[in-house]
Motif scaffolding. Structure first.
Motif, PDB file in Angstrom:
ATOM      1  N   TYR A 134       0.878  -1.181   0.000  1.00 54.45           N
ATOM      2  CA  TYR A 134       0.000   0.000   0.000  1.00 54.45           C
ATOM      3  C   TYR A 134       0.908   1.221   0.000  1.00 54.45           C
ATOM      4  CZ  TYR A 134      -4.133  -2.765   0.941  1.00 54.45           C
ATOM      5  OH  TYR A 134      -5.163  -3.658   0.835  1.00 54.45           O
ATOM      6  N   ILE A 135       0.658   2.149  -0.902  1.00 58.15           N
ATOM      7  CA  ILE A 135       1.519   3.338  -0.994  1.00 58.15           C
ATOM      8  C   ILE A 135       0.668   4.594  -0.857  1.00 58.15           C
ATOM      9  CG2 ILE A 135       3.191   4.591  -2.443  1.00 58.15           C
ATOM     10  CD1 ILE A 135       3.678   1.878  -3.878  1.00 58.15           C
ATOM     11  N   GLU A 136       1.044   5.439   0.090  1.00 53.51           N
ATOM     12  CA  GLU A 136       0.337   6.724   0.264  1.00 53.51           C
ATOM     13  C   GLU A 136       1.212   7.827  -0.323  1.00 53.51           C
ATOM     14  OE1 GLU A 136      -0.624   7.591   4.356  1.00 53.51           O
ATOM     15  OE2 GLU A 136      -1.381   5.547   4.595  1.00 53.51           O
ATOM     16  N   GLU A 192      11.554   7.780 -11.311  1.00 55.07           N
ATOM     17  CA  GLU A 192      12.763   7.097 -11.799  1.00 55.07           C
ATOM     18  C   GLU A 192      13.433   6.243 -10.727  1.00 55.07           C
ATOM     19  OE1 GLU A 192      14.932  10.345 -13.531  1.00 55.07           O
ATOM     20  OE2 GLU A 192      13.289  10.567 -14.978  1.00 55.07           O
ATOM     21  N   SER A 193      13.158   6.538  -9.466  1.00 54.15           N
ATOM     22  CA  SER A 193      13.807   5.763  -8.391  1.00 54.15           C
ATOM     23  C   SER A 193      13.211   4.354  -8.264  1.00 54.15           C
ATOM     24  CB  SER A 193      13.652   6.479  -7.048  1.00 54.15           C
ATOM     25  OG  SER A 193      12.315   6.333  -6.581  1.00 54.15           O
ATOM     26  N   CYS A 194      12.026   4.172  -8.826  1.00 57.26           N
ATOM     27  CA  CYS A 194      11.353   2.878  -8.644  1.00 57.26           C
ATOM     28  C   CYS A 194      11.790   1.862  -9.705  1.00 57.26           C
ATOM     29  CB  CYS A 194       9.832   3.067  -8.707  1.00 57.26           C
ATOM     30  SG  CYS A 194       8.982   1.476  -8.615  1.00 57.26           S
ATOM     31  N   PRO A 195      12.358   0.744  -9.308  1.00 55.23           N
ATOM     32  CA  PRO A 195      12.798  -0.258 -10.301  1.00 55.23           C
ATOM     33  C   PRO A 195      11.637  -1.036 -10.912  1.00 55.23           C
ATOM     34  CG  PRO A 195      13.231  -1.039  -8.071  1.00 55.23           C
ATOM     35  CD  PRO A 195      12.674   0.341  -7.919  1.00 55.23           C
ATOM     36  N   GLN A 196      10.433  -0.884 -10.362  1.00 56.78           N
ATOM     37  CA  GLN A 196       9.308  -1.690 -10.822  1.00 56.78           C
ATOM     38  C   GLN A 196       8.243  -0.867 -11.577  1.00 56.78           C
ATOM     39  OE1 GLN A 196      11.003  -4.435 -10.395  1.00 56.78           O
ATOM     40  NE2 GLN A 196       9.289  -5.620  -9.638  1.00 56.78           N
ATOM     41  N   ASP A 197       8.558   0.370 -11.918  1.00 55.73           N
ATOM     42  CA  ASP A 197       7.623   1.240 -12.675  1.00 55.73           C
ATOM     43  C   ASP A 197       6.258   1.373 -12.004  1.00 55.73           C
ATOM     44  OD1 ASP A 197       9.272   2.063 -14.685  1.00 55.73           O
ATOM     45  OD2 ASP A 197       8.841   0.330 -15.965  1.00 55.73           O
ATOM     46  N   VAL A 198       6.279   1.539 -10.708  1.00 55.40           N
ATOM     47  CA  VAL A 198       5.006   1.624  -9.983  1.00 55.40           C
ATOM     48  C   VAL A 198       4.374   3.019 -10.106  1.00 55.40           C
ATOM     49  CG1 VAL A 198       4.014   1.531  -7.645  1.00 55.40           C
ATOM     50  CG2 VAL A 198       5.605  -0.236  -8.391  1.00 55.40           C
ATOM     51  N   PHE A 199       5.194   4.038 -10.416  1.00 56.66           N
ATOM     52  CA  PHE A 199       4.661   5.412 -10.482  1.00 56.66           C
ATOM     53  C   PHE A 199       4.545   5.896 -11.917  1.00 56.66           C
ATOM     54  CE2 PHE A 199       6.963   5.112  -6.399  1.00 56.66           C
ATOM     55  CZ  PHE A 199       5.912   5.378  -5.538  1.00 56.66           C
ATOM     56  N   LYS A 252       3.631  -5.223  -8.594  1.00 55.32           N
ATOM     57  CA  LYS A 252       5.051  -5.557  -8.820  1.00 55.32           C
ATOM     58  C   LYS A 252       5.944  -4.945  -7.741  1.00 55.32           C
ATOM     59  CE  LYS A 252       4.759  -5.711 -13.849  1.00 55.32           C
ATOM     60  NZ  LYS A 252       5.068  -4.895 -15.025  1.00 55.32           N
ATOM     61  N   CYS A 253       5.420  -4.004  -6.955  1.00 57.65           N
ATOM     62  CA  CYS A 253       6.212  -3.354  -5.899  1.00 57.65           C
ATOM     63  C   CYS A 253       6.754  -4.414  -4.944  1.00 57.65           C
ATOM     64  CB  CYS A 253       5.339  -2.354  -5.154  1.00 57.65           C
ATOM     65  SG  CYS A 253       6.108  -1.758  -3.636  1.00 57.65           S
ATOM     66  N   HIS A 254       8.076  -4.400  -4.729  1.00 57.23           N
ATOM     67  CA  HIS A 254       8.630  -5.396  -3.804  1.00 57.23           C
ATOM     68  C   HIS A 254       9.059  -4.761  -2.484  1.00 57.23           C
ATOM     69  CE1 HIS A 254      12.114  -3.809  -5.683  1.00 57.23           C
ATOM     70  NE2 HIS A 254      12.169  -4.646  -6.678  1.00 57.23           N
ATOM     71  N   LEU A 255       8.475  -3.589  -2.190  1.00 55.31           N
ATOM     72  CA  LEU A 255       8.673  -2.916  -0.900  1.00 55.31           C
ATOM     73  C   LEU A 255      10.157  -2.677  -0.587  1.00 55.31           C
ATOM     74  CD1 LEU A 255       5.980  -4.992   0.970  1.00 55.31           C
ATOM     75  CD2 LEU A 255       5.782  -2.572   0.434  1.00 55.31           C
ATOM     76  N   CYS A 256      10.915  -2.252  -1.618  1.00 51.36           N
ATOM     77  CA  CYS A 256      12.344  -1.983  -1.398  1.00 51.36           C
ATOM     78  C   CYS A 256      12.551  -0.655  -0.659  1.00 51.36           C
ATOM     79  CB  CYS A 256      13.094  -1.965  -2.724  1.00 51.36           C
ATOM     80  SG  CYS A 256      12.639  -0.583  -3.805  1.00 51.36           S
ATOM     81  N   ALA A 257      11.542   0.215  -0.669  1.00 51.97           N
ATOM     82  CA  ALA A 257      11.551   1.508   0.047  1.00 51.97           C
ATOM     83  C   ALA A 257      12.443   2.561  -0.593  1.00 51.97           C
ATOM     84  CB  ALA A 257      11.922   1.329   1.515  1.00 51.97           C
ATOM     85  N   ALA A 258      12.906   2.339  -1.836  1.00 58.81           N
ATOM     86  CA  ALA A 258      13.748   3.350  -2.499  1.00 58.81           C
ATOM     87  C   ALA A 258      12.988   4.661  -2.655  1.00 58.81           C
ATOM     88  CB  ALA A 258      14.208   2.830  -3.857  1.00 58.81           C
ATOM     89  N   CYS A 259      11.700   4.603  -2.970  1.00 57.61           N
ATOM     90  CA  CYS A 259      10.887   5.815  -3.161  1.00 57.61           C
ATOM     91  C   CYS A 259      10.716   6.564  -1.838  1.00 57.61           C
ATOM     92  CB  CYS A 259       9.537   5.455  -3.770  1.00 57.61           C
ATOM     93  SG  CYS A 259       8.671   4.161  -2.851  1.00 57.61           S
ATOM     94  N   GLN A 260      10.465   5.815  -0.789  1.00 57.00           N
ATOM     95  CA  GLN A 260      10.246   6.412   0.531  1.00 57.00           C
ATOM     96  C   GLN A 260      11.533   7.072   1.055  1.00 57.00           C
ATOM     97  OE1 GLN A 260       7.624   4.610   3.972  1.00 57.00           O
ATOM     98  NE2 GLN A 260       9.673   3.759   4.113  1.00 57.00           N
ATOM     99  N   LYS A 264       4.718   7.221   1.678  1.00 55.65           N
ATOM    100  CA  LYS A 264       4.669   6.366   2.866  1.00 55.65           C
ATOM    101  C   LYS A 264       4.246   4.958   2.428  1.00 55.65           C
ATOM    102  CE  LYS A 264       3.241   6.656   7.671  1.00 55.65           C
ATOM    103  NZ  LYS A 264       2.513   5.438   7.861  1.00 55.65           N
ATOM    104  N   LEU A 265       5.087   3.998   2.770  1.00 56.12           N
ATOM    105  CA  LEU A 265       4.767   2.606   2.424  1.00 56.12           C
ATOM    106  C   LEU A 265       4.090   1.922   3.589  1.00 56.12           C
ATOM    107  CD1 LEU A 265       8.126   1.453   0.830  1.00 56.12           C
ATOM    108  CD2 LEU A 265       5.996   1.823  -0.374  1.00 56.12           C
ATOM    109  N   ASN A 266       3.094   1.136   3.264  1.00 60.06           N
ATOM    110  CA  ASN A 266       2.409   0.369   4.311  1.00 60.06           C
ATOM    111  C   ASN A 266       2.287  -1.073   3.865  1.00 60.06           C
ATOM    112  OD1 ASN A 266       1.652   2.345   6.271  1.00 60.06           O
ATOM    113  ND2 ASN A 266       0.343   3.207   4.685  1.00 60.06           N
TER     114      ASN A 266
HETATM  115  S1  SF4 Z   1       9.014   0.345  -2.564  1.00 60.76           S
HETATM  116 FE1  SF4 Z   1      10.467   0.042  -4.261  1.00 60.76          FE
HETATM  117  S2  SF4 Z   1       9.299  -1.145  -5.747  1.00 60.76           S
HETATM  118 FE2  SF4 Z   1       7.812  -0.305  -4.317  1.00 60.76          FE
HETATM  119  S3  SF4 Z   1       7.110   1.577  -5.228  1.00 60.76           S
HETATM  120 FE3  SF4 Z   1       8.811   2.148  -3.884  1.00 60.76          FE
HETATM  121  S4  SF4 Z   1      10.624   2.083  -5.186  1.00 60.76           S
HETATM  122 FE4  SF4 Z   1       8.993   1.019  -6.292  1.00 60.76          FE
END
Ligand code: SF4
Ligand SMILES: [Zn+2]
Length: 265
Positions: free
Chosen positions: A165-167, A181-188, A204-212, A219-221
């Motif tokens: 879940y992404i806020e 561009e920071s997301c390796p999975q093209d979620v945004f 496809k988000c694998h919760l790597c937290a690069a965006c956060q 905010k990742l949940n």
């Molecule tokens: S946690 Fe990683 S994979 Fe998920 S949206 Fe953020 S950058 Fe992309």
């Protein structure tokens, strides 16, 4: 537990599911039952009558053991549960033969099974290359077995992750393109200079937290009760058969446990 299908491949060999209202321990139990407890057919014993190939008997035997065989769970029993009490009979074992003379490449499809329902899933898997005058002749015995004894009896690949879940707090987003561009999975995606979630790619988000990590606006949940569960069959059984077997075997084990508890009183 609520289950819904997320994706299914065209050949039905892969599927993913959303599991809701379930604890991590139950999801892991399902994963472990699939890997370790569902029986499939695999070659276990081999009698070599001739092998003048460059590969030792042991290497050929190892390669044969790893060939996935189509499995009929209605007609076959685990050796230890069979009437023959492990001696080996037509209800728990199948014979397959293979014979070839070089020059050629012997493949899984060259295994001739006594039961047409038990045969290699992928006929083009190479086993051994034979040069001129080299020969192989063998008789193999396939049995039902479980992945906890050897990985060759596992029915497939299975793994899971928390459902992401992404806020997005637009007030705290300074550079939407940098986050995209920071997301390796093209979620945004960026629309009219605003950061948005591409719903088609969210799973496809694998919760790597690069965006956060690069923006306080993200905010990742993850809820500890929602999962994405992936299952890929190696072909011995269909996805449907695997899922059905998990719960049948689990129920059998629970019944056995209840009986053991009763007799312990
Ligand atoms: S946690 Fe990683 S994979 Fe998920 S949206 Fe953020 S950058 Fe992309
Ligand atoms: Zn038997």
């Amino acid at each position: 537990m609520q289950v819904s299908l997320l994706t299914k491949s065209k050949d039905k060999s892969k599927a993913s599911f959303i599991l809701k209202d379930v604890s991590p321990s139950i999801v892991n139990m399902i994963r472990r039952y699939i890997i370790e407890e569902i029986p499939t057919m695999a070659i276990e014993d081999i009698e070599f009558r001739n092998n003048s190939s460059i590969l030792y008997d042991e290497i050929v035997a190892h390669r044969l053991g790893l060939i996935p065989l189509t499995t009929d769970l209605k007609s076959y029993f685990l050796k230890e549960k069979c009437k023959c009490k492990g001696a080996g009979c037509a209800r728990c074992t199948v014979k397959l033969t293979m014979k070839g003379k070089g020059p050629c490449i012997l493949c899984a499809g060259d295994l001739k099974s006594k039961d047409p329902k038990i045969k290699p899933v992928y006929s083009k898997m190479p086993i051994v290359k034979l040069l001129k005058k080299q020969e192989v002749e063998l008789e193999a015995t396939a049995t039902l077995g479980k992945g906890k004894t050897h990985a060759k009896w596992s029915p497939g690949l299975v793994y899971y992750k928390y459902k992401p879940y992404i806020e997005i707090n637009q007030n705290n987003i300074k550079d939407p393109n940098k986050i995209k561009e920071s997301c390796p999975q093209d979620v945004f995606k960026v629309e009219k200079n605003k950061l948005k979630i591409d719903e088609a790619n969210l799973s496809k988000c694998h919760l790597c937290a690069a965006c956060q990590d690069i923006s306080p606006g993200i905010k990742l949940n993850d809820k500890e009760t929602e999962f994405i569960f992936y299952l890929e069959s190696w072909g011995q059984l269909t996805i449907k058969e695997i899922v059905k077997e998990v719960f049948d075997i689990f129920k059998e084990d629970l019944d056995e446990f209840t009986e053991a508890l009763k007799s312990a009183k």
